[in-house]
Scaffold this active site. Structure first.
Site, PDB file in Angstrom:
ATOM      1  N   ASN A  68     -16.888 -22.338  -8.812  1.00  0.00           N
ATOM      2  CA  ASN A  68     -16.140 -22.827  -7.645  1.00  0.00           C
ATOM      3  C   ASN A  68     -15.978 -24.335  -7.811  1.00  0.00           C
ATOM      4  O   ASN A  68     -16.923 -25.083  -7.612  1.00  0.00           O
ATOM      5  CB  ASN A  68     -16.915 -22.484  -6.367  1.00  0.00           C
ATOM      6  CG  ASN A  68     -16.257 -23.062  -5.121  1.00  0.00           C
ATOM      7  OD1 ASN A  68     -15.148 -23.585  -5.178  1.00  0.00           O
ATOM      8  ND2 ASN A  68     -16.954 -22.959  -3.992  1.00  0.00           N
ATOM      9  N   TRP A  69     -14.773 -24.742  -8.176  1.00  0.00           N
ATOM     10  CA  TRP A  69     -14.543 -26.158  -8.477  1.00  0.00           C
ATOM     11  C   TRP A  69     -14.431 -27.008  -7.220  1.00  0.00           C
ATOM     12  O   TRP A  69     -14.383 -28.237  -7.307  1.00  0.00           O
ATOM     13  CB  TRP A  69     -13.282 -26.318  -9.324  1.00  0.00           C
ATOM     14  CG  TRP A  69     -13.333 -25.635 -10.659  1.00  0.00           C
ATOM     15  CD1 TRP A  69     -14.383 -24.922 -11.199  1.00  0.00           C
ATOM     16  CD2 TRP A  69     -12.290 -25.594 -11.645  1.00  0.00           C
ATOM     17  NE1 TRP A  69     -14.049 -24.455 -12.443  1.00  0.00           N
ATOM     18  CE2 TRP A  69     -12.768 -24.852 -12.750  1.00  0.00           C
ATOM     19  CE3 TRP A  69     -10.992 -26.108 -11.700  1.00  0.00           C
ATOM     20  CZ2 TRP A  69     -11.997 -24.611 -13.886  1.00  0.00           C
ATOM     21  CZ3 TRP A  69     -10.215 -25.881 -12.832  1.00  0.00           C
ATOM     22  CH2 TRP A  69     -10.721 -25.145 -13.905  1.00  0.00           C
ATOM     23  N   LYS A  70     -14.306 -26.340  -6.062  1.00  0.00           N
ATOM     24  CA  LYS A  70     -14.153 -27.061  -4.777  1.00  0.00           C
ATOM     25  C   LYS A  70     -13.002 -28.070  -4.897  1.00  0.00           C
ATOM     26  O   LYS A  70     -12.012 -27.777  -5.581  1.00  0.00           O
ATOM     27  CB  LYS A  70     -15.486 -27.701  -4.377  1.00  0.00           C
ATOM     28  CG  LYS A  70     -16.627 -26.671  -4.386  1.00  0.00           C
ATOM     29  CD  LYS A  70     -17.889 -27.138  -3.755  1.00  0.00           C
ATOM     30  CE  LYS A  70     -18.938 -26.031  -3.851  1.00  0.00           C
ATOM     31  NZ  LYS A  70     -20.216 -26.394  -3.219  1.00  0.00           N
ATOM     32  N   SER A 120     -27.064 -24.844  -6.261  1.00  0.00           N
ATOM     33  CA  SER A 120     -27.766 -25.629  -7.284  1.00  0.00           C
ATOM     34  C   SER A 120     -28.217 -24.774  -8.478  1.00  0.00           C
ATOM     35  O   SER A 120     -29.242 -25.069  -9.089  1.00  0.00           O
ATOM     36  CB  SER A 120     -28.944 -26.396  -6.676  1.00  0.00           C
ATOM     37  OG  SER A 120     -28.456 -27.327  -5.724  1.00  0.00           O
ATOM     38  N   GLY A 148     -21.261 -24.306  -8.365  1.00  0.00           N
ATOM     39  CA  GLY A 148     -20.445 -25.432  -7.911  1.00  0.00           C
ATOM     40  C   GLY A 148     -20.464 -26.544  -8.944  1.00  0.00           C
ATOM     41  O   GLY A 148     -19.787 -26.484  -9.977  1.00  0.00           O
ATOM     42  N   GLY A 149     -21.287 -27.560  -8.711  1.00  0.00           N
ATOM     43  CA  GLY A 149     -21.337 -28.760  -9.559  1.00  0.00           C
ATOM     44  C   GLY A 149     -21.401 -28.471 -11.052  1.00  0.00           C
ATOM     45  O   GLY A 149     -20.646 -29.069 -11.844  1.00  0.00           O
ATOM     46  N   GLU A 161     -25.508 -17.614  -0.714  1.00  0.00           N
ATOM     47  CA  GLU A 161     -25.565 -19.053  -0.962  1.00  0.00           C
ATOM     48  C   GLU A 161     -26.297 -19.737   0.194  1.00  0.00           C
ATOM     49  O   GLU A 161     -25.674 -20.072   1.209  1.00  0.00           O
ATOM     50  CB  GLU A 161     -24.148 -19.631  -1.077  1.00  0.00           C
ATOM     51  CG  GLU A 161     -23.337 -19.069  -2.210  1.00  0.00           C
ATOM     52  CD  GLU A 161     -22.234 -20.027  -2.653  1.00  0.00           C
ATOM     53  OE1 GLU A 161     -22.219 -20.370  -3.836  1.00  0.00           O
ATOM     54  OE2 GLU A 161     -21.432 -20.453  -1.813  1.00  0.00           O
ATOM     55  N   HIS A 205     -17.105 -19.085   2.511  1.00  0.00           N
ATOM     56  CA  HIS A 205     -17.981 -20.121   1.946  1.00  0.00           C
ATOM     57  C   HIS A 205     -18.519 -20.988   3.085  1.00  0.00           C
ATOM     58  O   HIS A 205     -17.797 -21.298   4.036  1.00  0.00           O
ATOM     59  CB  HIS A 205     -17.205 -20.977   0.934  1.00  0.00           C
ATOM     60  CG  HIS A 205     -18.110 -21.835   0.110  1.00  0.00           C
ATOM     61  ND1 HIS A 205     -18.683 -22.983   0.616  1.00  0.00           N
ATOM     62  CD2 HIS A 205     -18.580 -21.688  -1.149  1.00  0.00           C
ATOM     63  CE1 HIS A 205     -19.470 -23.500  -0.329  1.00  0.00           C
ATOM     64  NE2 HIS A 205     -19.425 -22.736  -1.404  1.00  0.00           N
ATOM     65  N   GLY A 215     -25.406 -27.948  -3.418  1.00  0.00           N
ATOM     66  CA  GLY A 215     -25.162 -29.360  -3.723  1.00  0.00           C
ATOM     67  C   GLY A 215     -26.364 -30.264  -3.497  1.00  0.00           C
ATOM     68  O   GLY A 215     -26.242 -31.487  -3.525  1.00  0.00           O
ATOM     69  N   GLU A 248     -19.005 -24.039   3.362  1.00  0.00           N
ATOM     70  CA  GLU A 248     -18.251 -25.273   3.647  1.00  0.00           C
ATOM     71  C   GLU A 248     -17.056 -24.975   4.537  1.00  0.00           C
ATOM     72  O   GLU A 248     -16.665 -25.802   5.365  1.00  0.00           O
ATOM     73  CB  GLU A 248     -17.836 -25.939   2.316  1.00  0.00           C
ATOM     74  CG  GLU A 248     -19.048 -26.579   1.645  1.00  0.00           C
ATOM     75  CD  GLU A 248     -18.968 -26.669   0.130  1.00  0.00           C
ATOM     76  OE1 GLU A 248     -17.881 -26.516  -0.443  1.00  0.00           O
ATOM     77  OE2 GLU A 248     -20.038 -26.897  -0.482  1.00  0.00           O
TER      78      GLU A 248
HETATM   79  P1  13P Z   1     -23.608 -26.134  -6.138  1.00  0.00           P
HETATM   80  O1  13P Z   1     -23.776 -25.311  -7.383  1.00  0.00           O
HETATM   81  O2  13P Z   1     -22.933 -27.457  -6.411  1.00  0.00           O
HETATM   82  O3  13P Z   1     -24.871 -26.253  -5.355  1.00  0.00           O
HETATM   83  O4  13P Z   1     -22.561 -25.331  -5.214  1.00  0.00           O
HETATM   84  C1  13P Z   1     -22.738 -23.986  -5.003  1.00  0.00           C
HETATM   85  C2  13P Z   1     -21.547 -23.453  -4.297  1.00  0.00           C
HETATM   86  O5  13P Z   1     -21.275 -23.816  -3.173  1.00  0.00           O
HETATM   87  C3  13P Z   1     -20.704 -22.492  -5.018  1.00  0.00           C
HETATM   88  O6  13P Z   1     -19.779 -21.881  -4.174  1.00  0.00           O
END
Ligand code: 13P
Length: 252
Positions: A10-12, A215, A236-237, A169, A97, A175, A99
């Site tokens: 997930n590149w956000k 993470s 994510g990251g 999640e 998600h 994050g 967020e």
């Molecule tokens: P991180 O891997 O950056 O913690 O993000 C996870 C995420 O929200 C994937 O959708």
């Protein structure tokens, strides 16, 4: 259908068109020998077609959208429908998600509408859920997750549910660099399977794919993916660096 091994990125709200192209190229080159693992990229909408096109002639690589409209079409300025997502060749849609729930106040009722749109277009929803830190600290994490699952999933046809992908999640792990321990992940994933068994049936519970996100990185993926009820990761990251993403794919 057997449970699949999946690593999804997930590149956000990250990358430019050029960076997106280079990232995909790096990952295709670096994970050539891992055909048993399905790789799914979730780029920003503006690059969804470009990334999807880059995957033509590859096996086991797919794209998805990070979000979708709950409506089919019409006067909803700035929104993207599932029909549009499908028309560029993407196969998956992230729904729920944290967020989107937290920053954009998405409700369970809206998430249900979004999943309905996804199913109407014959794409696959990846339904995300997970507790906040205060809910874990007060011992309410199981109750929270059960409610999130119930409110959104319970009215869907059970024949469709087996093809859903779920993503646990925990908000406190996203994050933050503080990942769930393998014990915490396994415990929750087993609980989620139990909830799906109660809501639908045992066969569906044993077949449904459940990803862990929060993470997850090249260092901890191996022990998380070794858990019996963890079928892969939603990253994510660490999905923004080709080397890290490839190492995560190698962790199975
Ligand atoms: P991180 O891997 O950056 O913690 O993000 C996870 C995420 O929200 C994937 O959708």
């Amino acid at each position: 259908m057997n449970r699949q091994k999946i690593v999804a990125g997930n590149w956000k709200m990250n990358t430019s068109l050029k960076e997106a192209g280079a990232l995909v190229e790096g990952i295709i080159t670096g994970s050539k020998n891992k055909n048993a693992v399905k790789k799914i990229f979730f780029p920003p909408f503006t690059f969804l077609k470009a990334v999807t096109d880059e995957l033509i002639n590859t096996d086991h690589f797919f794209t998805g959208a990070q979000n979708c409209s709950e409506h089919e079409k019409g006067a909803y300025t700035g929104e993207i429908s599932v029909g549009m997502i499908k028309s560029v060749g993407a196969k998956y849609v992230l729904v729920g998600h944290s967020e989107r729930r937290i920053y954009f106040n998405e409700t369970s009722a809206q998430l249900k509408n979004k999943i309905e749109q996804v199913l109407k277009n014959e794409l696959t929803p990846i339904f995300c859920f997970g507790e906040k830190l205060e809910e874990r600290k007060s011992g309410k994490h199981f109750e929270t997750v059960k409610t999130q699952l119930n409110e959104v999933l319970k009215d869907f046809d059970k024949n469709k549910i087996a093809n859903f992908i779920l993503a646990y999640e925990p908000v406190w792990a996203i994050g933050t660099g503080e990942t769930a321990t393998p014990h915490q992940a396994q415990e929750m994933h087993a609980f989620v399977r139990k909830c799906i068994g109660e809501m639908f049936d045992e066969t569906i519970a044993s077949q449904i794919c459940i990803l862990y996100g929060g993470s997850c990185n090249a260092q901890n993926a191996k022990e998380l993916f070794a858990c019996a009820d963890v079928d892969g990761g939603l990253i994510g990251g660490a999905s923004l660096k080709a080397d890290d993403f490839c190492k995560i794919v190698e962790s199975f």
